[in-house]
Motif scaffolding. Structure first.
Motif, PDB file in Angstrom:
ATOM      1  N   VAL A   1       0.839  -1.197   0.000  1.00 13.43           N
ATOM      2  CA  VAL A   1       0.000   0.000   0.000  1.00 13.43           C
ATOM      3  C   VAL A   1       0.873   1.246   0.000  1.00 13.43           C
ATOM      4  O   VAL A   1       1.622   1.503   0.940  1.00 13.43           O
ATOM      5  CB  VAL A   1      -0.938   0.025   1.224  1.00 13.43           C
ATOM      6  N   THR A   2       0.801   2.002  -1.077  1.00  6.82           N
ATOM      7  CA  THR A   2       1.420   3.320  -1.151  1.00  6.82           C
ATOM      8  C   THR A   2       0.360   4.287  -1.662  1.00  6.82           C
ATOM      9  O   THR A   2      -0.626   3.873  -2.284  1.00  6.82           O
ATOM     10  CB  THR A   2       2.621   3.339  -2.113  1.00  6.82           C
ATOM     11  N   LEU A   3       0.570   5.556  -1.413  1.00 11.22           N
ATOM     12  CA  LEU A   3      -0.404   6.541  -1.879  1.00 11.22           C
ATOM     13  C   LEU A   3      -0.517   6.512  -3.399  1.00 11.22           C
ATOM     14  O   LEU A   3      -1.609   6.635  -3.956  1.00 11.22           O
ATOM     15  CB  LEU A   3      -0.018   7.936  -1.394  1.00 11.22           C
ATOM     16  N   ALA A   4       0.622   6.313  -4.071  1.00  8.94           N
ATOM     17  CA  ALA A   4       0.607   6.276  -5.533  1.00  8.94           C
ATOM     18  C   ALA A   4      -0.180   5.072  -6.053  1.00  8.94           C
ATOM     19  O   ALA A   4      -0.994   5.195  -6.980  1.00  8.94           O
ATOM     20  CB  ALA A   4       2.038   6.232  -6.062  1.00  8.94           C
ATOM     21  N   ARG A   5       0.046   3.899  -5.464  1.00  9.07           N
ATOM     22  CA  ARG A   5      -0.643   2.687  -5.925  1.00  9.07           C
ATOM     23  C   ARG A   5      -2.132   2.743  -5.623  1.00  9.07           C
ATOM     24  O   ARG A   5      -2.949   2.263  -6.406  1.00  9.07           O
ATOM     25  CB  ARG A   5      -0.026   1.447  -5.287  1.00  9.07           C
ATOM     26  N   VAL A   6      -2.486   3.324  -4.481  1.00 11.86           N
ATOM     27  CA  VAL A   6      -3.909   3.470  -4.153  1.00 11.86           C
ATOM     28  C   VAL A   6      -4.582   4.389  -5.163  1.00 11.86           C
ATOM     29  O   VAL A   6      -5.673   4.098  -5.661  1.00 11.86           O
ATOM     30  CB  VAL A   6      -4.083   4.022  -2.716  1.00 11.86           C
ATOM     31  N   GLY A   7      -3.930   5.508  -5.480  1.00  8.32           N
ATOM     32  CA  GLY A   7      -4.492   6.420  -6.465  1.00  8.32           C
ATOM     33  C   GLY A   7      -4.646   5.763  -7.824  1.00  8.32           C
ATOM     34  O   GLY A   7      -5.686   5.893  -8.483  1.00  8.32           O
ATOM     35  N   GLU A   8      -3.604   5.044  -8.245  1.00 16.10           N
ATOM     36  CA  GLU A   8      -3.659   4.359  -9.535  1.00 16.10           C
ATOM     37  C   GLU A   8      -4.774   3.326  -9.571  1.00 16.10           C
ATOM     38  O   GLU A   8      -5.523   3.228 -10.557  1.00 16.10           O
ATOM     39  CB  GLU A   8      -2.312   3.681  -9.803  1.00 16.10           C
ATOM     40  N   ARG A   9      -4.911   2.538  -8.499  1.00 19.26           N
ATOM     41  CA  ARG A   9      -5.952   1.507  -8.451  1.00 19.26           C
ATOM     42  C   ARG A   9      -7.344   2.132  -8.523  1.00 19.26           C
ATOM     43  O   ARG A   9      -8.240   1.585  -9.176  1.00 19.26           O
ATOM     44  CB  ARG A   9      -5.787   0.691  -7.165  1.00 19.26           C
ATOM     45  N   ALA A  10      -7.527   3.272  -7.875  1.00 20.69           N
ATOM     46  CA  ALA A  10      -8.843   3.913  -7.835  1.00 20.69           C
ATOM     47  C   ALA A  10      -9.099   4.822  -9.024  1.00 20.69           C
ATOM     48  O   ALA A  10     -10.227   5.319  -9.191  1.00 20.69           O
ATOM     49  CB  ALA A  10      -8.972   4.716  -6.544  1.00 20.69           C
ATOM     50  N   GLY A  11      -8.068   5.062  -9.838  1.00 21.56           N
ATOM     51  CA  GLY A  11      -8.247   5.922 -11.000  1.00 21.56           C
ATOM     52  C   GLY A  11      -8.034   7.396 -10.707  1.00 21.56           C
ATOM     53  O   GLY A  11      -8.542   8.256 -11.437  1.00 21.56           O
ATOM     54  N   TYR A  12      -7.259   7.683  -9.667  1.00 14.15           N
ATOM     55  CA  TYR A  12      -6.961   9.066  -9.292  1.00 14.15           C
ATOM     56  C   TYR A  12      -5.448   9.247  -9.196  1.00 14.15           C
ATOM     57  O   TYR A  12      -4.690   8.283  -9.196  1.00 14.15           O
ATOM     58  CB  TYR A  12      -7.585   9.408  -7.928  1.00 14.15           C
ATOM     59  N   SER A  13      -5.040  10.510  -9.097  1.00 14.82           N
ATOM     60  CA  SER A  13      -3.622  10.807  -8.933  1.00 14.82           C
ATOM     61  C   SER A  13      -3.202  10.628  -7.483  1.00 14.82           C
ATOM     62  O   SER A  13      -4.039  10.616  -6.576  1.00 14.82           O
ATOM     63  CB  SER A  13      -3.332  12.247  -9.356  1.00 14.82           C
ATOM     64  N   ARG A  14      -1.893  10.508  -7.264  1.00 14.11           N
ATOM     65  CA  ARG A  14      -1.389  10.450  -5.895  1.00 14.11           C
ATOM     66  C   ARG A  14      -1.761  11.714  -5.135  1.00 14.11           C
ATOM     67  O   ARG A  14      -2.005  11.673  -3.927  1.00 14.11           O
ATOM     68  CB  ARG A  14       0.131  10.270  -5.892  1.00 14.11           C
ATOM     69  N   GLY A  15      -1.793  12.836  -5.842  1.00 16.31           N
ATOM     70  CA  GLY A  15      -2.145  14.102  -5.198  1.00 16.31           C
ATOM     71  C   GLY A  15      -3.526  14.076  -4.571  1.00 16.31           C
ATOM     72  O   GLY A  15      -3.735  14.661  -3.500  1.00 16.31           O
ATOM     73  N   ILE A  16      -4.468  13.397  -5.211  1.00 18.73           N
ATOM     74  CA  ILE A  16      -5.822  13.280  -4.657  1.00 18.73           C
ATOM     75  C   ILE A  16      -5.787  12.465  -3.372  1.00 18.73           C
ATOM     76  O   ILE A  16      -6.444  12.806  -2.381  1.00 18.73           O
ATOM     77  CB  ILE A  16      -6.779  12.631  -5.679  1.00 18.73           C
ATOM     78  N   VAL A  17      -5.014  11.393  -3.366  1.00 20.21           N
ATOM     79  CA  VAL A  17      -4.907  10.560  -2.168  1.00 20.21           C
ATOM     80  C   VAL A  17      -4.279  11.361  -1.031  1.00 20.21           C
ATOM     81  O   VAL A  17      -4.731  11.319   0.110  1.00 20.21           O
ATOM     82  CB  VAL A  17      -4.076   9.287  -2.449  1.00 20.21           C
ATOM     83  N   THR A  18      -3.220  12.095  -1.357  1.00 20.15           N
ATOM     84  CA  THR A  18      -2.561  12.925  -0.349  1.00 20.15           C
ATOM     85  C   THR A  18      -3.513  13.990   0.179  1.00 20.15           C
ATOM     86  O   THR A  18      -3.536  14.270   1.382  1.00 20.15           O
ATOM     87  CB  THR A  18      -1.318  13.601  -0.953  1.00 20.15           C
ATOM     88  N   HIS A  19      -4.303  14.562  -0.707  1.00 23.89           N
ATOM     89  CA  HIS A  19      -5.264  15.588  -0.293  1.00 23.89           C
ATOM     90  C   HIS A  19      -6.272  15.028   0.713  1.00 23.89           C
ATOM     91  O   HIS A  19      -6.627  15.692   1.683  1.00 23.89           O
ATOM     92  CB  HIS A  19      -6.001  16.133  -1.520  1.00 23.89           C
TER      93      HIS A  19
END
Length: 207
Positions: free
Chosen positions: A43-61
């Motif tokens: 689990v990384t912020l980048a992989r979560v964003g990619e899996r959900a179809g969003y950017s890492r920036g959205i996950v960080t936000h």
């Protein structure tokens, strides 16, 4: 008119909140899927964003860090895990419903519940999870203690019962059943077991 001018703004705010809620739910589900497939280290912020179809920036936000993301995931799964339990006042009946409902829900084999159990199991060796799950388990034990204390107060639970002992034993049993179900689903009939375990606790605690 003033009321007519405010209506579009209210609608826009509601729509924005709905989008935010949907995005957050999608990110948490993506995190749960990664945990189930590859473990917490995947689990990384980048992989979560990619899996959900969003950017890492959205996950960080939304979450700020992996630790906060895992915390939100654990809380979202645990809250409302047993439908209807929150509608009852603390006491023996709510405790029995919580036990029966928890075991029954384990049988659904959902991604979220599997992710929670895997995270809980890894918490014993992963420092990033240990403090998180100490808090989660203590919150659960506190809820169980409240039920026992309320049952003692209204006379439905024996006065010599120790709320903390019951809370520790119930939590241990529920988590243990969950882990057995996770490792060998065919060995654990949760529908039958849910009634058996709940009735055993009712008999053990009843005054």
């Amino acid at each position: 008119m003033p009321s007519e001018q405010r209506t579009p703004a209210r609608r826009a705010r509601r729509t924005q909140e709905q989008r935010r809620t949907a995005t957050r739910a999608a990110l948490l589900m993506a995190a749960a899927e990664l945990v189930v497939e590859s473990g917490v280290r995947a689990v990384t912020l980048a992989r979560v964003g990619e899996r959900a179809g969003y950017s890492r920036g959205i996950v960080t936000h939304h979450f700020g860090s992996k630790q906060a993301l895992l915390d939100a995931l654990a809380k979202s799964i645990q809250s409302g895990f047993v439908p209807g339990a929150g509608d009852l006042p603390p006491g023996l009946e709510r405790l029995v419903l919580l036990i029966e409902g928890y075991v029954s829900e384990l049988g659904r084999d959902g991604v979220a519940s599997r992710a929670f159990l895997l995270l809980w199991a890894e918490a014993s060796t992963a420092s990033e999870l240990s403090s998180l799950f100490r808090e989660r388990d203590e919150a659960f034990r506190a809820e169980l203690r409240d039920d026992v204390a309320a049952g003692i107060a209204d006379g439905t639970i024996g006065a010599d019962t120790d709320p903390q002992d019951v809370a520790v034993a119930v939590l241990g049993q529920l988590r243990g059943i969950g882990m057995q179900r996770l490792l060998d689903s065919d060995a654990v009939d949760t529908q039958r077991l849910s009634r058996t375990v709940a009735e055993q606790w009712r008999q053990a605690l009843s005054a």
